[in-house]
Design an enzyme around this catalytic site. Structure first.
Site, PDB file in Angstrom:
ATOM      1  N   GLU A   9      21.552  23.376  77.593  1.00 34.02           N
ATOM      2  CA  GLU A   9      22.735  24.106  77.097  1.00 34.02           C
ATOM      3  C   GLU A   9      24.047  23.464  77.517  1.00 34.02           C
ATOM      4  OE1 GLU A   9      20.114  25.725  78.421  1.00 34.02           O
ATOM      5  OE2 GLU A   9      19.450  27.037  76.786  1.00 34.02           O
ATOM      6  N   HIS A  60      17.889  38.167  81.111  1.00 35.01           N
ATOM      7  CA  HIS A  60      17.916  37.989  79.657  1.00 35.01           C
ATOM      8  C   HIS A  60      18.621  39.153  78.963  1.00 35.01           C
ATOM      9  CE1 HIS A  60      14.989  34.884  80.470  1.00 35.01           C
ATOM     10  NE2 HIS A  60      14.949  34.548  79.203  1.00 35.01           N
TER      11      HIS A  60
END
Lengths: 342, 452
Positions: free
Chosen positions: B187, B256
């Protein structure tokens, strides 16, 4: 003890090309001129900092001039892209940016290249292909890989010149970038300016392996070590890497061994190295002394150099005057350039 | 006898299509044998038998759509009647998420809630087509990629896998691998690469599989994308969209399940969009791609499969920075964004049964925040409840309340209240997760407090 930059280039490149640099007198005079411009400019910037005209951080490029000047010989201006970290004045001058705009940015004036809103570490110039000037160590490596990606996406043969230091070479995103660059064969030339100190931490104290040209090996990116105090060695190594990249060969790593004479920033007394070490490099490895020897061998006269010296003195004096006379940005500039009006 | 139940094959799956049976009555199956194929909202998956025995009966024929999780789909005779019984649907430990008497999640938005007001941006004669949020986002990207070659999509699993949440379905087929780019799991690297490409004049759409992973990339979103125009005195722009699901999914735990609305909405140089329905998802994503600034576009995984009306017009682009009054009311103003809009509308319907008329404002864009619409509403209702999925302190609601106090203090008849996630990392246990997340009941309770 002085860690003099390597004299003999090492390489893990697939084919070793003998490095027997030569240059015309005309080219040598140009390199001399550009390197002296950077040195005189930086000396005056340091002086203005001491006078309180430049604030914040100011990282000088003195000692490393041969790197930016040698690399620039392979840059197609207006086509290729250049990006670097916070020690960026030398790269900007080598790229062809106006010294007045660079100095006025250092003094935080409206005539600066970012209207005084960027400062020493944040300057940009689209016409010369200079994309900053980035203050977060290592960020320019991912960004520069994106510049290379864009070149490949457009299908032109542009190359991205991505400068970073031995300090940044331990950042994780450097390796994320290496991986993608090789995976997608991006035209990125990674130039690691190894000046041997990440701020105050020597490379031996920060890096488990100090052969930085090998840092792309696990991705299959070839690299080589270059004497960064020899402008011709830098020029030739860069030219080979760029030719390869333009032909679709993908990324390449140039570990350029160099040395910074000043502290990391203006507030750094550089206690982490001895005065003898610095003096030794200045005395034996100085890149401008080196090119003077080459010029003497090419029959350049003292008078010819003097003309250049005086010309540079005038350019730098003019930039200092401009940087002091250019007004501060109008208060209304506080709110401009936050968004592009759609 | 053992019943084979419709399995949940993803954290958010509630129902699926039983596309194929590989067994029939009279067959004997062994554990691990592939017995069926099931299409979820994300993928087609093979189902393996857990128990052994003879197939007595197929209870749900192949081709059946919308088969709810835990529905018995086939029946096995245990070998010598000794096979361990399959878990039963009424045992809480084995149920699908959100079904354990959870008051917050019981009203799952699998169908479109009644939206009272037609968007004034939608032409009166436009045909409305039922579209999932997922497909609306895909259509927005496809339309903009057809329109402008500089637009490309880059991220993890966006190409060959067709999107981790199928949002980029069929884009690779249409646009090829030059413009739909699968990345390594990296990322920080690919966000920086995207910003660099944007600085060079391209218009990347960077997909984060979820915004939780964008924490690795937040330096480039803020330091490299948001600040560069300013630092360059207007010379270099970062014309880029960072998009992906944000906020709590379902039973995926604290790492998450974070809502980053307030994080990004604080940063000058960014625009931050968080749509609720499919029409806004489409119209605002198209606007985001065209906008020359760096945009953080926050989607919600729990809404991807929800269908809404989307107008069938040639080029549906909505203005960024305009809130939308989704329901008119005179007694209290409820502000919400993303998934909380649905809960606010459901809360408003229940409150109406008790005679309380709530006005529901969908913020849609968090930066710039359209406080004029909120202030106008509060001047009418004199009461305010803000609802967000993220944490309360320094949150979106804190900003909404501060703006209302600044611009409409004299109109307030009660202290404004904020509804938000409890001040804890999101827990995994179904009951604790439900207690932590804000929903319909918490909005109703807050409204009752401000109107009391």
């Amino acid at each position: 003890m002085a860690k003099a930059p390597a004299k003999n280039a090492q390489t893990n490149a697939p084919d070793k090309i003998p490095n027997t640099p030569t240059a015309s007198k005309e080219d040598l005079l140009r390199f001399y001129r550009e390197m002296v411009l950077i040195r005189r400019f930086e000396e005056r910037a340091g002086q203005l900092y001491g006078m309180g005209l430049i604030g914040g951080f100011c990282h000088l490029y003195i000692g490393q001039e041969a790197v930016a000047v040698g690399v620039q010989e392979s840059v197609k201006q207006g086509h290729d892209k250049i990006i670097t970290g916070y020690r960026d004045h030398g790269h900007m001058l080598a790229a062809g940016m106006d010294p007045k705009e660079v100095m006025a940015e250092l003094t935080g004036r409206i005539g600066g290249s970012s209207k005084g809103k960027g400062g020493s570490m944040h300057m940009f110039d689209v016409p010369t292909g200079f994309y900053g000037g980035h203050g977060i160590v290592g960020a320019q490596v991912a960004l520069g890989t994106g510049l290379a990606f864009a070149g490949k996406y457009r299908g032109d043969d542009s190359v991205a010149f991505v400068y970073f230091g031995d300090g940044a070479s331990n950042q994780g995103q450097v390796y994320e970038s290496f991986n993608m660059a090789q995976l997608w064969k991006l035209p990125a030339i990674y130039i690691i300016e190894n000046n041997q100190y990440a701020m105050g931490t020597s490379i031996d104290r920060s890096s488990s392996t100090t052969e930085l040209y090998m840092r792309g090996a696990s991705f299959g990116i070839p690299g080589e070590q270059v004497d960064g105090m020899d402008v011709l060695a830098v020029r030739d190594a860069t030219a080979r890497a760029v030719k390869r990249a333009r032909e679709g060969g993908g990324p390449y790593i140039l570990e350029v061994k160099t040395y910074r004479y000043r502290g990391h920033s203006m507030s750094d007394p550089a206690k982490y190295r001895t005065k003898e070490e610095v003096d030794e490099v200045k005395k034996t490895r100085d890149p401008i002394d080196h090119i003077k020897l080459l010029l003497a061998a090419a029959n350049a006269t003292e008078e010819e150099l003097k003309v250049i010296d005086n010309e540079i003195k005038a350019i730098v004096a003019e930039s200092v005057q401009f940087a002091q006379e250019s007004p501060e940005p109008d208060p209304s500039e506080l709110y401009t350039d936050v968004y592009v009006e759609a | 006898m053992t019943d084979i139940l419709m399995p949940a094959l993803s954290p958010t799956m509630e129902e699926g299509t039983l596309t194929k049976w590989h067994i029939k009555a009279g067959d004997s199956v062994s554990a691990g044998q592939v017995i069926a194929e099931i299409e979820t909202d994300k993928a087609t998956m093979e189902v393996e038998a857990v128990d052994e025995g003879e197939v007595l009966e197929i209870l749900v024929p192949e081709g059946s759509e919308n088969v709810k999780v835990n529905t018995p789909i086939a029946r096995l005779a245990g070998e010598d009647g000794a096979a361990a019984p399959a878990p039963k649907a009424d045992v809480p430990a084995a149920t699908a998420e959100g079904k354990t008497g959870d008051p917050e999640k019981a009203p799952q938005q699998t169908s479109t809630p009644k939206v009272e007001l037609r968007d004034p941006e939608i032409p009166a004669d436009a045909k409305l087509v039922k579209t999932t949020v997922r497909d609306a986002l895909r259509d927005a990207m496809a339309e903009e990629m057809r329109r402008d070659d500089r637009v490309f999509l880059i991220g993890e699993e966006v190409a060959q896998y067709q999107g981790a949440y199928k949002v980029s379905r069929e884009l690779l087929q249409e646009f090829g691998e030059r413009r739909v780019v699968d990345t390594p799991i990296t990322e920080h690297g690919f966000a920086g690469l995207g910003v660099g490409a944007a600085m060079s004049g391209l218009k990347p759409i960077v997909e984060f599989m979820t915004f939780n992973f964008a924490m690795q990339a937040i330096d480039h979103i803020i330091n490299s994308a948001a600040k560069t125009l300013y630092m360059s005195g207007g010379q270099i722009r970062a014309d880029i969209v960072f998009r992906g699901p944000n906020g709590a999914a379902s039973r995926v735990g604290a790492q998450h399940s974070q809502d980053y609305s307030a994080w990004y909405a604080q940063v000058p140089g960014l625009k931050v969009i968080a749509p609720y329905d499919a029409a806004d998802a489409k119209g605002l994503l198209k606007a985001a791609i065209r906008d020359p600034n760096p945009i953080v576009f926050l989607e919600h995984e729990m809404l991807y499969g929800t269908e809404f009306d989307v107008p069938e017009v040639d080029d549906y682009v909505l203005p960024i920075g305009k809130a939308k009054v989704r329901r008119e009311g005179k007694d209290v103003t409820i502000t919400a964004h993303a998934r909380m809009v649905g809960f606010a509308l459901q809360a408003a319907e229940k409150l109406a049964e008790e005679g309380i008329e709530a006005e529901v404002i969908d913020l849609r864009t968090l930066r710039p925040l359209d406080h004029e619409t909120i202030v106008e509403s509060v001047k009418k209702t004199n009461r305010l409840v803000s609802a967000e999925e993220g944490w309360g302190p320094m949150g979106v609601g804190a900003e909404v309340v501060a703006r209302v106090i600044e611009h409409a203090f004299d109109y307030l008849d009660a202290p404004p209240l904020r509804v938000h996630q409890e001040d804890v990392p999101l827990p995994y246990a179904a009951n604790l997760e439900a207690l932590s997340l804000p929903g319909v009941d918490k909005i109703i309770a807050a409204v009752k407090q401000v109107v009391a």
